[in-house]
Design an enzyme around this catalytic site. Sequence first.
Site, PDB file in Angstrom:
ATOM      1  N   THR A  15       0.828  -1.206   0.000  1.00 21.05           N
ATOM      2  CA  THR A  15       0.000   0.000   0.000  1.00 21.05           C
ATOM      3  C   THR A  15       0.861   1.255   0.000  1.00 21.05           C
ATOM      4  O   THR A  15       0.546   2.239  -0.675  1.00 21.05           O
ATOM      5  CB  THR A  15      -0.952   0.007   1.209  1.00 21.05           C
ATOM      6  OG1 THR A  15      -1.732  -1.199   1.211  1.00 21.05           O
ATOM      7  CG2 THR A  15      -1.900   1.193   1.144  1.00 21.05           C
ATOM      8  N   LYS A  36      -7.616  -0.895  -4.849  1.00 16.80           N
ATOM      9  CA  LYS A  36      -7.496  -1.991  -3.890  1.00 16.80           C
ATOM     10  C   LYS A  36      -8.757  -2.830  -4.080  1.00 16.80           C
ATOM     11  O   LYS A  36      -9.713  -2.750  -3.295  1.00 16.80           O
ATOM     12  CB  LYS A  36      -7.408  -1.448  -2.460  1.00 16.80           C
ATOM     13  CG  LYS A  36      -7.278  -2.518  -1.382  1.00 16.80           C
ATOM     14  CD  LYS A  36      -5.924  -3.181  -1.381  1.00 16.80           C
ATOM     15  CE  LYS A  36      -5.792  -4.157  -0.212  1.00 16.80           C
ATOM     16  NZ  LYS A  36      -4.515  -4.877  -0.216  1.00 16.80           N
ATOM     17  N   ASP A  50      -5.372   0.626   4.671  1.00 15.35           N
ATOM     18  CA  ASP A  50      -4.975   0.542   3.259  1.00 15.35           C
ATOM     19  C   ASP A  50      -5.898   1.393   2.382  1.00 15.35           C
ATOM     20  O   ASP A  50      -5.436   2.170   1.543  1.00 15.35           O
ATOM     21  CB  ASP A  50      -5.010  -0.913   2.780  1.00 15.35           C
ATOM     22  CG  ASP A  50      -3.923  -1.758   3.420  1.00 15.35           C
ATOM     23  OD1 ASP A  50      -3.058  -1.183   4.101  1.00 15.35           O
ATOM     24  OD2 ASP A  50      -3.946  -2.988   3.239  1.00 15.35           O
ATOM     25  N   GLY A 111      -2.610  -5.967  -4.959  1.00 12.47           N
ATOM     26  CA  GLY A 111      -3.134  -7.294  -4.678  1.00 12.47           C
ATOM     27  C   GLY A 111      -3.408  -7.508  -3.202  1.00 12.47           C
ATOM     28  O   GLY A 111      -3.546  -6.556  -2.422  1.00 12.47           O
ATOM     29  N   GLY A 113      -1.853  -9.699   0.010  1.00 14.70           N
ATOM     30  CA  GLY A 113      -0.796 -10.590   0.491  1.00 14.70           C
ATOM     31  C   GLY A 113       0.160 -10.981  -0.622  1.00 14.70           C
ATOM     32  O   GLY A 113       0.574 -10.159  -1.432  1.00 14.70           O
TER      33      GLY A 113
END
Length: 211
Positions: A15, A36, A50, A111, A113
């Site tokens: 982020t 996101k 985020d 993305g 993780g």
Amino acid sequence: MLIFITATDTEAGKTWVTASVVRALLHEGRSAKALKPIACGLDEAGRNEDIDLLLAAQQVDDADQISLFRYALPAAPSQASAAEDQIVDTEKLVQWCEEQSSEVETCLIEGVGGLMVPITDDWLVSDWINALPDAEVWLVVGCRLGAINQTLLTLEKLKQMGRTPARIFFNATKPEFNTWLEPTRKAVEPFLNQSCAIHALKFGKAPNVIR
């Protein structure tokens, strides 16, 4: 241009990199957007750090502008969606990403993780990347103990996918992790494609990747 930003693990700094790049692009007057598409671990207001960071970087306030699927549980999307008796619609996810990217010159997709995080019970982040064949892949490495192993595993998976990263960011997410930057970079660099741009980011340092 479509860019997919993935990482070696959660809390690696995806982020931070995404927000810093889109902020710089917009400051230069470029047509850019940062998304996101899937966010997990929401507060009572339906937001998290985020989402707030990406919204602030683009000076917008509506989470729907940058995010499609959002869940309360701080877990992998397959688990977070199941906790709400839902399943991520992967076709809708890919279509939405493509539609969003068509509206701007540069679209950054953050993305969830790492590559092997399950979006559904049979669809991973790596499948998401493969479903966007025109996307340039950027890899963020959270430099700390274990980062070398995770980075090499991630690079091997990307190689198998035929999607070696165009850029790699060795990122210190805490001040005390600054000392891990150089050892991690030196260990990983021999395994990188010669065309891969390398960035080493001390804690709080924003990447300079304006094209």
